[in-house]
Design a protein around this motif. Structure first.
Motif, PDB file in Angstrom:
ATOM      1  N   ILE A  48      -8.263   7.497   6.948  1.00 22.49           N
ATOM      2  CA  ILE A  48      -7.008   6.517   6.754  1.00 22.49           C
ATOM      3  C   ILE A  48      -6.772   5.818   5.431  1.00 22.49           C
ATOM      4  O   ILE A  48      -5.617   6.240   4.838  1.00 22.49           O
ATOM      5  N   ASN A  49      -7.999   5.276   4.750  1.00 22.20           N
ATOM      6  CA  ASN A  49      -7.599   4.775   3.588  1.00 22.20           C
ATOM      7  C   ASN A  49      -7.335   5.804   2.463  1.00 22.20           C
ATOM      8  O   ASN A  49      -6.646   5.480   1.568  1.00 22.20           O
ATOM      9  N   ARG A  50      -8.133   6.886   2.630  1.00 20.64           N
ATOM     10  CA  ARG A  50      -7.914   7.936   1.500  1.00 20.64           C
ATOM     11  C   ARG A  50      -6.507   8.445   1.623  1.00 20.64           C
ATOM     12  O   ARG A  50      -5.853   8.973   0.609  1.00 20.64           O
ATOM     13  N   PHE A  98      -3.688   7.144   2.398  1.00 17.92           N
ATOM     14  CA  PHE A  98      -2.711   5.947   1.942  1.00 17.92           C
ATOM     15  C   PHE A  98      -2.897   5.890   0.447  1.00 17.92           C
ATOM     16  O   PHE A  98      -1.937   5.813  -0.440  1.00 17.92           O
ATOM     17  N   THR A  99      -4.147   5.827  -0.080  1.00 21.35           N
ATOM     18  CA  THR A  99      -4.107   5.930  -1.515  1.00 21.35           C
ATOM     19  C   THR A  99      -3.804   7.153  -2.204  1.00 21.35           C
ATOM     20  O   THR A  99      -3.327   7.045  -3.304  1.00 21.35           O
ATOM     21  N   LYS A 100      -3.982   8.287  -1.550  1.00 20.72           N
ATOM     22  CA  LYS A 100      -3.404   9.591  -2.084  1.00 20.72           C
ATOM     23  C   LYS A 100      -1.944   9.844  -2.187  1.00 20.72           C
ATOM     24  O   LYS A 100      -1.337  10.077  -3.168  1.00 20.72           O
ATOM     25  N   TYR A 101      -1.548   9.335  -1.201  1.00 18.75           N
ATOM     26  CA  TYR A 101       0.164   9.707  -0.995  1.00 18.75           C
ATOM     27  C   TYR A 101       0.983   8.598  -1.387  1.00 18.75           C
ATOM     28  O   TYR A 101       2.006   8.675  -2.092  1.00 18.75           O
ATOM     29  N   LEU A 102       0.594   7.287  -1.167  1.00 16.88           N
ATOM     30  CA  LEU A 102       1.289   5.997  -1.408  1.00 16.88           C
ATOM     31  C   LEU A 102       0.794   5.153  -2.589  1.00 16.88           C
ATOM     32  O   LEU A 102       1.504   4.467  -3.333  1.00 16.88           O
ATOM     33  N   GLY A 103      -0.494   5.455  -2.962  1.00 12.65           N
ATOM     34  CA  GLY A 103      -0.808   4.750  -4.170  1.00 12.65           C
ATOM     35  C   GLY A 103      -1.338   3.243  -3.752  1.00 12.65           C
ATOM     36  O   GLY A 103      -1.664   2.563  -4.703  1.00 12.65           O
ATOM     37  N   VAL A 104      -1.287   2.814  -2.621  1.00 16.61           N
ATOM     38  CA  VAL A 104      -1.761   1.476  -2.083  1.00 16.61           C
ATOM     39  C   VAL A 104      -2.706   1.393  -0.955  1.00 16.61           C
ATOM     40  O   VAL A 104      -2.670   2.674  -0.354  1.00 16.61           O
ATOM     41  N   THR A 105      -3.289   0.415  -0.812  1.00 18.70           N
ATOM     42  CA  THR A 105      -4.341   0.581   0.365  1.00 18.70           C
ATOM     43  C   THR A 105      -3.467   0.250   1.866  1.00 18.70           C
ATOM     44  O   THR A 105      -2.381  -0.254   1.559  1.00 18.70           O
ATOM     45  N   LEU A 106      -4.138   0.597   2.875  1.00 15.20           N
ATOM     46  CA  LEU A 106      -3.707   0.222   3.972  1.00 15.20           C
ATOM     47  C   LEU A 106      -3.239  -1.061   4.329  1.00 15.20           C
ATOM     48  O   LEU A 106      -2.008  -1.609   4.744  1.00 15.20           O
ATOM     49  N   LYS A 107      -4.280  -2.018   3.683  1.00 12.57           N
ATOM     50  CA  LYS A 107      -4.082  -3.534   4.239  1.00 12.57           C
ATOM     51  C   LYS A 107      -2.915  -4.062   3.229  1.00 12.57           C
ATOM     52  O   LYS A 107      -2.202  -4.623   3.738  1.00 12.57           O
ATOM     53  N   MET A 108      -2.470  -3.364   1.942  1.00 11.87           N
ATOM     54  CA  MET A 108      -1.335  -3.739   1.321  1.00 11.87           C
ATOM     55  C   MET A 108      -0.046  -3.152   1.782  1.00 11.87           C
ATOM     56  O   MET A 108       0.858  -4.195   1.715  1.00 11.87           O
ATOM     57  N   TYR A 109      -0.071  -1.951   2.575  1.00 16.10           N
ATOM     58  CA  TYR A 109       1.034  -1.636   3.210  1.00 16.10           C
ATOM     59  C   TYR A 109       1.395  -2.491   4.467  1.00 16.10           C
ATOM     60  O   TYR A 109       2.574  -2.739   4.630  1.00 16.10           O
ATOM     61  N   CYS A 110       0.421  -2.860   5.035  1.00 16.21           N
ATOM     62  CA  CYS A 110       0.584  -3.624   6.225  1.00 16.21           C
ATOM     63  C   CYS A 110       1.137  -4.818   5.864  1.00 16.21           C
ATOM     64  O   CYS A 110       1.890  -5.598   6.494  1.00 16.21           O
ATOM     65  N   LYS A 111       0.544  -5.678   4.683  1.00 15.77           N
ATOM     66  CA  LYS A 111       1.089  -6.801   4.287  1.00 15.77           C
ATOM     67  C   LYS A 111       2.571  -6.711   3.784  1.00 15.77           C
ATOM     68  O   LYS A 111       3.402  -7.553   4.257  1.00 15.77           O
ATOM     69  N   ILE A 112       3.031  -5.734   3.506  1.00 12.58           N
ATOM     70  CA  ILE A 112       4.567  -5.527   3.183  1.00 12.58           C
ATOM     71  C   ILE A 112       5.389  -5.286   4.296  1.00 12.58           C
ATOM     72  O   ILE A 112       6.452  -6.037   4.403  1.00 12.58           O
ATOM     73  N   LEU A 113       4.992  -5.006   5.358  1.00 11.76           N
ATOM     74  CA  LEU A 113       5.688  -4.709   6.694  1.00 11.76           C
ATOM     75  C   LEU A 113       5.616  -5.966   7.325  1.00 11.76           C
ATOM     76  O   LEU A 113       6.756  -6.508   7.952  1.00 11.76           O
ATOM     77  N   GLU A 173      -8.957  -0.984  14.560  1.00 14.87           N
ATOM     78  CA  GLU A 173      -8.194  -0.685  15.863  1.00 14.87           C
ATOM     79  C   GLU A 173      -7.187   0.513  15.609  1.00 14.87           C
ATOM     80  O   GLU A 173      -7.148   1.455  16.741  1.00 14.87           O
ATOM     81  N   LEU A 174      -6.851   0.779  14.342  1.00 13.68           N
ATOM     82  CA  LEU A 174      -6.167   2.037  14.172  1.00 13.68           C
ATOM     83  C   LEU A 174      -6.828   3.249  14.466  1.00 13.68           C
ATOM     84  O   LEU A 174      -6.692   4.217  14.906  1.00 13.68           O
ATOM     85  N   SER A 175      -8.110   3.087  13.804  1.00 13.35           N
ATOM     86  CA  SER A 175      -8.886   4.403  13.788  1.00 13.35           C
ATOM     87  C   SER A 175      -9.483   4.616  15.276  1.00 13.35           C
ATOM     88  O   SER A 175      -9.397   5.881  15.520  1.00 13.35           O
ATOM     89  N   GLU A 176      -9.824   3.505  16.133  1.00 12.89           N
ATOM     90  CA  GLU A 176     -10.027   3.915  17.212  1.00 12.89           C
ATOM     91  C   GLU A 176      -8.948   4.381  18.218  1.00 12.89           C
ATOM     92  O   GLU A 176      -9.159   5.337  19.218  1.00 12.89           O
ATOM     93  N   THR A 177      -7.856   4.018  17.971  1.00 11.40           N
ATOM     94  CA  THR A 177      -6.690   4.496  18.751  1.00 11.40           C
ATOM     95  C   THR A 177      -6.205   5.788  18.541  1.00 11.40           C
ATOM     96  O   THR A 177      -5.820   6.784  19.216  1.00 11.40           O
TER      97      THR A 177
END
Length: 261
Positions: A184-186, A188-203, A172-176
């Motif tokens: 998008i995945n690259r 997150f891993t490049k700058y944050l060191g975590v996956t998008l899925k993990m980051y969303c779980k934290i939020l 949905e993010l990609s399409e929006t």
């Protein structure tokens, strides 16, 4: 994230003194807020839990040492560091700041941090004397470092993630925002060191704290069931929702960000 914060709230927990201030609208995509915490050395059992932010801390120890540290993302609970820190002032950055203000990745700092050079960004120990003055100085310095060219796909990416508290699929993010799932995945891993899925779980966990703080111990967000909810809360806080709600000895410092009702 839609947790309600006061513009400049003060919360005292035992002897702890906490201040929080939101940034000016111009910086809202890049800075979550400014905060201060005093009398930390009195907190012997403090637990830091993930909040999805990148913190720049100006610290003073009980023996008078001053230092500046950049903290990476937390993905698990941890006890307060045993450094005899008496107080700190903090800038809590949103992820977009990594590329457009700090100009660096924190991928290697997950659940860790690094001490920055002395007088980083012109900060000095005297800046710990007045919280309002610190907020003004920090805001001015950030504006000077803010890039003039922002990729609007990335700005919209984080606005959307925060607006829904991480409850969104990468598809949905990609399409929006019209940015590929792979990119998008690259990012997150490049700058944050975590996956998008993990980051969303934290939020999603952070938003859940708002309900847990009020004694609502059943899932109010998109968890598949109660056991899934308890499992995620335990993974990110180390305890069950019931134990979080009790918050014995005010040890879960993240609850300081909630204003009194």
């Amino acid at each position: 994230m839609n947790i309600t914060y006061c513009r400049n709230c003060i919360r005292m927990s035992s002897s702890l003194q906490y201040h929080f201030k939101k940034p000016a609208e111009q910086l809202a995509d890049f800075v979550f807020g400014f905060s201060s915490l005093n009398n930390i050395s009195d907190c012997k059992e403090g637990v830091i839990i993930p909040n999805g932010r990148i913190d720049l801390l100006l610290c003073r120890t009980t023996d008078g040492r001053f230092f500046i540290v950049l903290m990476g993302l937390e993905t698990q609970p941890k006890t307060m560091p045993q450094q005899n820190i008496s107080m700190f002032f903090s800038i809590s950055f949103n992820p977009l700041s990594l590329e457009y203000i700090l100009d660096e990745s924190i991928a290697e700092l997950v659940n860790n941090g690094k001490e920055l050079p002395e007088k980083f960004w012109g900060f000095r120990e005297e800046d710990l004397n007045n919280f309002e003055d610190f907020c003004s100085k920090a805001s001015d310095v950030i504006k000077k470092h803010l890039s003039n060219s922002i990729d609007e796909r990335k700005r919209n990416l984080f606005r959307l993630i925060f607006d829904v508290n991480g409850e969104i699929s990468i598809k949905e993010l990609s399409e929006t925002i019209h940015w590929s799932e792979r990119q998008i995945n690259r990012y997150f891993t490049k700058y944050l060191g975590v996956t998008l899925k993990m980051y969303c779980k934290i939020l999603r966990f952070q938003k859940s704290l708002e309900y847990i703080k009020d004694g609502i111990l059943s899932p109010q967000l998109n968890f598949s069931d109660q056991s899934h909810f308890i499992k995620d809360v335990k993974k990110l806080s180390g305890v069950s929702p019931k134990e979080l709600f009790k918050n014995d000895n005010d040890r879960f410092l993240q609850f300081l960000v909630f204003p009194k009702k």
